[in-house]
Design an enzyme around this catalytic site. Structure first.
Site, PDB file in Angstrom:
ATOM      1  CG  HIS A  15      18.106  53.123  41.877  1.00 48.05           C
ATOM      2  ND1 HIS A  15      16.879  52.612  41.500  1.00 48.05           N
ATOM      3  CD2 HIS A  15      18.307  52.673  43.141  1.00 48.05           C
ATOM      4  CE1 HIS A  15      16.376  51.887  42.484  1.00 48.05           C
ATOM      5  NE2 HIS A  15      17.231  51.912  43.509  1.00 48.05           N
ATOM      6  CG  HIS A  17      17.065  54.717  48.110  1.00 51.01           C
ATOM      7  ND1 HIS A  17      15.687  54.709  48.138  1.00 51.01           N
ATOM      8  CD2 HIS A  17      17.429  53.703  47.280  1.00 51.01           C
ATOM      9  CE1 HIS A  17      15.231  53.737  47.374  1.00 51.01           C
ATOM     10  NE2 HIS A  17      16.270  53.110  46.842  1.00 51.01           N
ATOM     11  CG  HIS A 195      12.770  50.314  44.196  1.00 47.77           C
ATOM     12  ND1 HIS A 195      12.632  51.667  43.987  1.00 47.77           N
ATOM     13  CD2 HIS A 195      13.949  50.162  44.854  1.00 47.77           C
ATOM     14  CE1 HIS A 195      13.687  52.302  44.491  1.00 47.77           C
ATOM     15  NE2 HIS A 195      14.500  51.409  45.019  1.00 47.77           N
ATOM     16  CD  GLU A 198      16.600  44.883  45.331  1.00 47.67           C
ATOM     17  OE1 GLU A 198      17.706  45.012  45.876  1.00 47.67           O
ATOM     18  OE2 GLU A 198      15.637  45.661  45.559  1.00 47.67           O
ATOM     19  CG  ASP A 276      19.918  50.506  45.938  1.00 47.88           C
ATOM     20  OD1 ASP A 276      19.019  51.361  46.061  1.00 47.88           O
ATOM     21  OD2 ASP A 276      19.736  49.291  46.133  1.00 47.88           O
ATOM     22  CG  ASP A 277      20.214  52.270  49.738  1.00 47.68           C
ATOM     23  OD1 ASP A 277      19.573  53.289  50.010  1.00 47.68           O
ATOM     24  OD2 ASP A 277      19.724  51.272  49.171  1.00 47.68           O
TER      25      ASP A 277
END
Length: 333
Positions: A15, A17, A195, A198, A276-277
């Protein structure tokens, strides 16, 4: 040459981006090269600056304004994979958005994808990290644009584009609105993730499973608020792409110790760990592992099994998995 010496274990990330992995210095430099004003998206230390999840989305999209050509994405891919490899990541699946790569035009998307793949091949040879792509519509851009994105995915499905996901604002519309896009991707042979769980709560996880028929959930952690749903996820073998550092940085949980990842695991849910980021949340895979060790006493043997289970949940082909399993065995020996 690999970067495995930088960490105690080889890691699998499912996961990530691609644009969200852009180091702030990379984006600032590209903005200066192109003389693009991207606004005040950095703090006084040069890091990304945002106030909450929705402001994070604004800053994220502002940063992508400097990524204007296939060559920009070639450079971005090398920069992101270099950072991942330093943490011992040997395989990653990155979310790629045709929205940012040619405006969802299939011809332009192919050009961007070619540049990304070229960079990935270089990174694999030099850094020992393998990349595969999951095409990702942006939820708050709406179902019509998602259809265009799904067509881009279907037209380039194969051994490198391996899946379809959906990101963006979980509170925008309903996941069922995107069923056509996921059906299109499924018919093209792509694997599916979304997604959910969350900011959308447990119901969004249930919708992803029922309406989109996904096999993985990005985040999914708020399923813990509905234990019947947790049991269903465990029974069906749905995999959660958990990003603990991201959840804490955005205020979903106050600390890693308060994060439900350990409880989900104890209840039989198949979990993976990702960033994630990462530059947005001041994390790396190395930091994620360290924080989870400190919070839950997960040891080296646990992380070795986590890597193998994560690879089993990956969307890549069997030959790639077999090769990477050998790498994991060698690294963990």
């Amino acid at each position: 040459m690999t970067y495995l010496s930088a960490t105690n274990s080889a890691k699998i990330e499912l996961h990530l981006h691609l644009e969200g992995g852009a180091p702030p210095a990379f984006i600032r430099g590209l903005a200066q090269e192109k003389q693009v004003d991207i606004g005040g998206i950095f703090d006084t230390h040069g890091n990304y600056k945002y106030t909450d999840f929705w402001d994070f989305l604004r800053v994220y999209e502002a940063a992508t304004q400097v990524l204007q050509t296939p060559q920009d994405f070639h450079r971005l891919t090398l920069a992101v994979l270099e950072e991942s490899a330093k943490s011992g990541v040997i395989y990653t699946e990155a979310f790629l958005s045709p929205d940012f790569c040619g405006g969802r035009d299939v011809g332009a998307w192919r050009e961007y994808l070619h540049a990304i793949r070229e960079a990935a091949d270089i990174a694999e040879k030099i850094m020992g990290i393998t990349l595969r792509g999951i095409v990702t519509p942006i939820r708050h851009f709406g179902p019509d644009k998602a259809r265009e994105t799904a067509i881009c995915a279907a037209e380039t499905a194969g051994d490198w584009i391996v899946g379809l996901g959906i990101g963006g604002d979980e509170k925008s519309g309903h996941l069922s609105d995107f069923a056509w896009s996921f059906d299109c991707a499924r018919e093209a042979g792509l694997r599916l993730t979304a997604h959910a769980g969350e900011w959308g709560g447990p119901d969004s996880v249930r919708s992803a499973i029922q309406d989109l028929k996904v096999e993985r959930i990005g985040h999914g952690v708020r399923a813990i608020e509905d234990l019947a749903l947790v049991d269903e996820i465990a029974e069906k073998g749905v995999v959660l792409e958990v990003c603990p550092g991201s959840n804490v940085a955005l205020g979903l949980y106050p600390s890693i110790r308060k994060h439900p990842i350990n409880e989900l695991y104890k209840r039989g849910v198949r979990i993976t760990v990702s960033t994630d980021d990462p530059p947005f949340f001041h994390t790396t895979m190395q930091k994620e592992y360290a924080a989870l060790h400190d919070a839950f006493d997960w040891d080296e043997a646990f992380f070795d099994q986590l890597a193998k289970a994560s690879l089993d949940a990956a969307f890549c082909d069997a030959d790639t998995k077999a090769r990477l399993h050998k790498t994991l065995e060698q690294a963990h020996a």
